[in-house]
Design a protein around this motif. Structure first.
Motif, PDB file in Angstrom:
ATOM      1  N   PHE A 105       0.823  -1.201   0.000  1.00  9.97           N
ATOM      2  CA  PHE A 105       0.000   0.000   0.000  1.00  9.97           C
ATOM      3  C   PHE A 105       0.863   1.259   0.000  1.00  9.97           C
ATOM      4  CE2 PHE A 105      -2.820   3.103   2.225  1.00  9.97           C
ATOM      5  CZ  PHE A 105      -3.789   3.186   1.228  1.00  9.97           C
ATOM      6  N   SER A 106       1.963   1.245   0.758  1.00 12.48           N
ATOM      7  CA  SER A 106       2.871   2.394   0.797  1.00 12.48           C
ATOM      8  C   SER A 106       3.528   2.626  -0.554  1.00 12.48           C
ATOM      9  CB  SER A 106       3.944   2.178   1.869  1.00 12.48           C
ATOM     10  OG  SER A 106       3.373   2.093   3.154  1.00 12.48           O
ATOM     11  N   ARG A 107       3.911   1.542  -1.215  1.00 13.68           N
ATOM     12  CA  ARG A 107       4.537   1.684  -2.535  1.00 13.68           C
ATOM     13  C   ARG A 107       3.541   2.213  -3.556  1.00 13.68           C
ATOM     14  NH1 ARG A 107       7.275  -3.102  -0.782  1.00 13.68           N
ATOM     15  NH2 ARG A 107       5.689  -4.438  -1.735  1.00 13.68           N
ATOM     16  N   ILE A 108       2.289   1.805  -3.450  1.00 12.92           N
ATOM     17  CA  ILE A 108       1.261   2.311  -4.370  1.00 12.92           C
ATOM     18  C   ILE A 108       1.058   3.804  -4.163  1.00 12.92           C
ATOM     19  CG2 ILE A 108      -1.205   2.248  -4.935  1.00 12.92           C
ATOM     20  CD1 ILE A 108      -1.142  -0.761  -4.370  1.00 12.92           C
ATOM     21  N   ILE A 109       0.991   4.229  -2.901  1.00 20.56           N
ATOM     22  CA  ILE A 109       0.823   5.656  -2.606  1.00 20.56           C
ATOM     23  C   ILE A 109       2.006   6.452  -3.144  1.00 20.56           C
ATOM     24  CG2 ILE A 109       0.706   7.376  -0.761  1.00 20.56           C
ATOM     25  CD1 ILE A 109      -0.821   5.351   0.905  1.00 20.56           C
ATOM     26  N   PHE A 110       3.218   5.923  -2.956  1.00 19.83           N
ATOM     27  CA  PHE A 110       4.402   6.628  -3.457  1.00 19.83           C
ATOM     28  C   PHE A 110       4.375   6.740  -4.975  1.00 19.83           C
ATOM     29  CE2 PHE A 110       8.867   6.391  -4.959  1.00 19.83           C
ATOM     30  CZ  PHE A 110       9.266   7.652  -4.545  1.00 19.83           C
ATOM     31  N   MET A 111       3.975   5.684  -5.668  1.00 14.36           N
ATOM     32  CA  MET A 111       3.905   5.730  -7.126  1.00 14.36           C
ATOM     33  C   MET A 111       2.838   6.709  -7.601  1.00 14.36           C
ATOM     34  SD  MET A 111       6.358   4.011  -8.120  1.00 14.36           S
ATOM     35  CE  MET A 111       5.956   4.258  -9.851  1.00 14.36           C
ATOM     36  N   VAL A 112       1.755   6.863  -6.828  1.00 15.68           N
ATOM     37  CA  VAL A 112       0.741   7.862  -7.177  1.00 15.68           C
ATOM     38  C   VAL A 112       1.340   9.260  -7.091  1.00 15.68           C
ATOM     39  CG1 VAL A 112      -1.429   8.923  -6.433  1.00 15.68           C
ATOM     40  CG2 VAL A 112      -1.229   6.438  -6.520  1.00 15.68           C
ATOM     41  N   PHE A 113       2.114   9.515  -6.025  1.00 20.52           N
ATOM     42  CA  PHE A 113       2.786  10.815  -5.905  1.00 20.52           C
ATOM     43  C   PHE A 113       3.718  11.055  -7.090  1.00 20.52           C
ATOM     44  CE2 PHE A 113       1.724  10.822  -1.321  1.00 20.52           C
ATOM     45  CZ  PHE A 113       1.346  12.153  -1.189  1.00 20.52           C
ATOM     46  N   VAL A 114       4.512  10.055  -7.443  1.00 23.57           N
ATOM     47  CA  VAL A 114       5.466  10.212  -8.535  1.00 23.57           C
ATOM     48  C   VAL A 114       4.752  10.414  -9.866  1.00 23.57           C
ATOM     49  CG1 VAL A 114       7.307   9.065  -9.837  1.00 23.57           C
ATOM     50  CG2 VAL A 114       7.262   8.912  -7.338  1.00 23.57           C
ATOM     51  N   SER A 115       3.674   9.673 -10.090  1.00 22.41           N
ATOM     52  CA  SER A 115       2.974   9.760 -11.373  1.00 22.41           C
ATOM     53  C   SER A 115       2.327  11.122 -11.580  1.00 22.41           C
ATOM     54  CB  SER A 115       1.911   8.662 -11.467  1.00 22.41           C
ATOM     55  OG  SER A 115       0.931   8.821 -10.449  1.00 22.41           O
ATOM     56  N   ILE A 119       1.970  14.941 -14.958  1.00 22.99           N
ATOM     57  CA  ILE A 119       0.762  15.546 -15.516  1.00 22.99           C
ATOM     58  C   ILE A 119       0.968  17.048 -15.647  1.00 22.99           C
ATOM     59  CG2 ILE A 119      -1.714  15.882 -15.229  1.00 22.99           C
ATOM     60  CD1 ILE A 119      -1.748  13.394 -13.471  1.00 22.99           C
ATOM     61  N   PRO A 120       0.893  17.623 -16.842  1.00 24.05           N
ATOM     62  CA  PRO A 120       1.050  19.076 -17.009  1.00 24.05           C
ATOM     63  C   PRO A 120      -0.088  19.836 -16.332  1.00 24.05           C
ATOM     64  CG  PRO A 120       1.265  17.931 -19.119  1.00 24.05           C
ATOM     65  CD  PRO A 120       0.720  16.941 -18.136  1.00 24.05           C
ATOM     66  N   PHE A 121       0.250  20.971 -15.740  1.00 26.21           N
ATOM     67  CA  PHE A 121      -0.764  21.773 -15.054  1.00 26.21           C
ATOM     68  C   PHE A 121      -1.838  22.255 -16.023  1.00 26.21           C
ATOM     69  CE2 PHE A 121      -2.213  26.087 -13.930  1.00 26.21           C
ATOM     70  CZ  PHE A 121      -2.939  25.783 -12.778  1.00 26.21           C
ATOM     71  N   GLN A 122      -1.461  22.525 -17.263  1.00 23.51           N
ATOM     72  CA  GLN A 122      -2.411  23.061 -18.242  1.00 23.51           C
ATOM     73  C   GLN A 122      -3.576  22.101 -18.494  1.00 23.51           C
ATOM     74  OE1 GLN A 122       0.837  23.108 -18.488  1.00 23.51           O
ATOM     75  NE2 GLN A 122       1.403  25.263 -18.682  1.00 23.51           N
ATOM     76  N   MET A 153      -3.717  25.259  -3.093  1.00 20.48           N
ATOM     77  CA  MET A 153      -3.396  24.663  -4.399  1.00 20.48           C
ATOM     78  C   MET A 153      -1.889  24.523  -4.586  1.00 20.48           C
ATOM     79  SD  MET A 153      -6.225  26.571  -6.779  1.00 20.48           S
ATOM     80  CE  MET A 153      -7.709  27.163  -5.984  1.00 20.48           C
ATOM     81  N   ASN A 154      -1.120  25.477  -4.103  1.00 15.94           N
ATOM     82  CA  ASN A 154       0.337  25.361  -4.184  1.00 15.94           C
ATOM     83  C   ASN A 154       0.829  24.132  -3.429  1.00 15.94           C
ATOM     84  OD1 ASN A 154       0.851  27.628  -5.783  1.00 15.94           O
ATOM     85  ND2 ASN A 154       0.991  28.993  -4.028  1.00 15.94           N
ATOM     86  N   VAL A 155       0.259  23.894  -2.263  1.00 12.80           N
ATOM     87  CA  VAL A 155       0.655  22.727  -1.477  1.00 12.80           C
ATOM     88  C   VAL A 155       0.336  21.445  -2.244  1.00 12.80           C
ATOM     89  CG1 VAL A 155       0.189  21.416   0.629  1.00 12.80           C
ATOM     90  CG2 VAL A 155       0.418  23.909   0.734  1.00 12.80           C
ATOM     91  N   GLY A 156      -0.825  21.397  -2.855  1.00 10.20           N
ATOM     92  CA  GLY A 156      -1.203  20.214  -3.617  1.00 10.20           C
ATOM     93  C   GLY A 156      -0.280  19.942  -4.783  1.00 10.20           C
ATOM     94  N   PHE A 157       0.082  20.992  -5.512  1.00 10.68           N
ATOM     95  CA  PHE A 157       0.938  20.795  -6.686  1.00 10.68           C
ATOM     96  C   PHE A 157       2.411  20.616  -6.313  1.00 10.68           C
ATOM     97  CE2 PHE A 157      -2.668  22.949  -8.853  1.00 10.68           C
ATOM     98  CZ  PHE A 157      -2.911  21.983  -9.812  1.00 10.68           C
ATOM     99  N   GLY A 158       2.828  21.087  -5.145  1.00 12.54           N
ATOM    100  CA  GLY A 158       4.230  20.977  -4.757  1.00 12.54           C
ATOM    101  C   GLY A 158       4.561  19.748  -3.944  1.00 12.54           C
TER     102      GLY A 158
END
Length: 284
Positions: A105-115, A119-122, A153-158
């Motif tokens: 589960f931890s590895r899945i969460i980490f891969m979600v963060f990395v993925s 994704i471009p902000f636009q 929003m900055n926290v979410g994207f950073g």
């Protein structure tokens, strides 16, 4: 042997010369902005590449007045400082827990963060604004035209990049230090703040540098979130030099210089950590 030494020396000199040429090309736009910030409009339109006739700082004073520099600086400082503080605290704790609870589960969460870094902000900005508008209208939480919404929003994207860097560095911290602190009676919260977090200093400074450069200079996200003049950040305030019928390029150049000077000062003060932090976070 002598010939090989000379060839090696010539190769080193050629590499240094190439590096110098690349630096000149890279810094040339900044040089153009700097020299044109001292010119009047007639002098600027006459020759953009020429040096100014005199170093006149009156355009800086006029630019500060027109863009309400003090108010914009305070807004940018608050948004940047609070966003980075929240990103550093939450991302470091998240990365630590993901490393120490190394399960599927931890590895899945980490891969979600990395993925999410891919994704471009636009591609997200229109759905994001619609979602934030829905939250404002239905849940009555002010997410648009507020500095709090912009910080959120900055926290979410950073967070994604910060978790990625912290995750790699936490792996290099011996778990025996945490176990020893726990045996001595330290709580889990204390283990992190007294043992782990101080050792994350290189990565923390790296995250701060990268996020300061991004958040301080960001124009697109604040332009979507903030509509009130009183809440404008410095990049948004530079737009005041471009009206429907006029383009005050000389004062815009002065405003741009005022925008980048704080970032340059911060970077020079903390630059010794950035290479060490990036290498430690991304490689280890």
């Amino acid at each position: 042997m002598s010939g090989s030494y000379k060839l090696g020396k010539l190769g080193k000199m050629a590499g240094e010369l190439l590096f110098l040429v690349i630096c000149v090309f890279y810094l040339y736009p900044v040089f153009i902005v700097l020299i044109n910030s001292f010119k009047n409009r007639a002098e600027l339109y006459e020759n953009v590449l020429a040096l100014p006739n005199e170093l006149n700082f009156k355009y800086y004073a006029e630019a500060m007045t027109k863009m309400n520099f003090t108010g914009a600086f305070i807004n940018s400082f608050l948004v940047t400082a609070i966003s980075i503080t929240v990103i550093v605290v939450l991302s470091s704790m998240t990365a630590w827990m993901l490393v120490r609870s190394d399960g599927r589960f931890s590895r899945i969460i980490f891969m979600v963060f990395v993925s999410t870094m891919l994704i471009p902000f636009q591609t997200l900005m229109m759905p994001l604004m619609q979602t934030m508008g829905w939250i404002r209208d239905n849940l009555h939480i002010p997410m648009l035209n507020t500095l709090g919404g912009l910080i959120y929003m900055n926290v979410g994207f950073g967070a994604s990049m910060a978790v990625f860097l912290y995750h790699g560095f936490v792996k290099s911290i011996p778990i025996s230090l945490e176990e020893a602190a726990t045996i001595d009676g330290c709580s889990k919260f204390g283990v992190f703040w007294k043992i782990v977090f101080p050792m994350l200093k290189p990565t923390t400074v790296t995250v701060m540098i990268l996020d300061v450069i991004w958040i301080w200079n960001d124009y697109l996200l604040p332009s979507l979130v903030v509509s009130s003049k009183a809440l404008r950040t410095i990049p948004l305030s530079t737009f005041s030099f471009f009206g429907q019928f006029t383009r005050q390029w000389n004062m815009a150049m002065a405003g741009l210089m005022l925008t980048i000077i704080p970032v340059i000062i911060f970077y020079l003060c903390a630059q010794k950590y950035i290479i060490k932090g990036v290498a430690a976070g991304a490689v280890k």
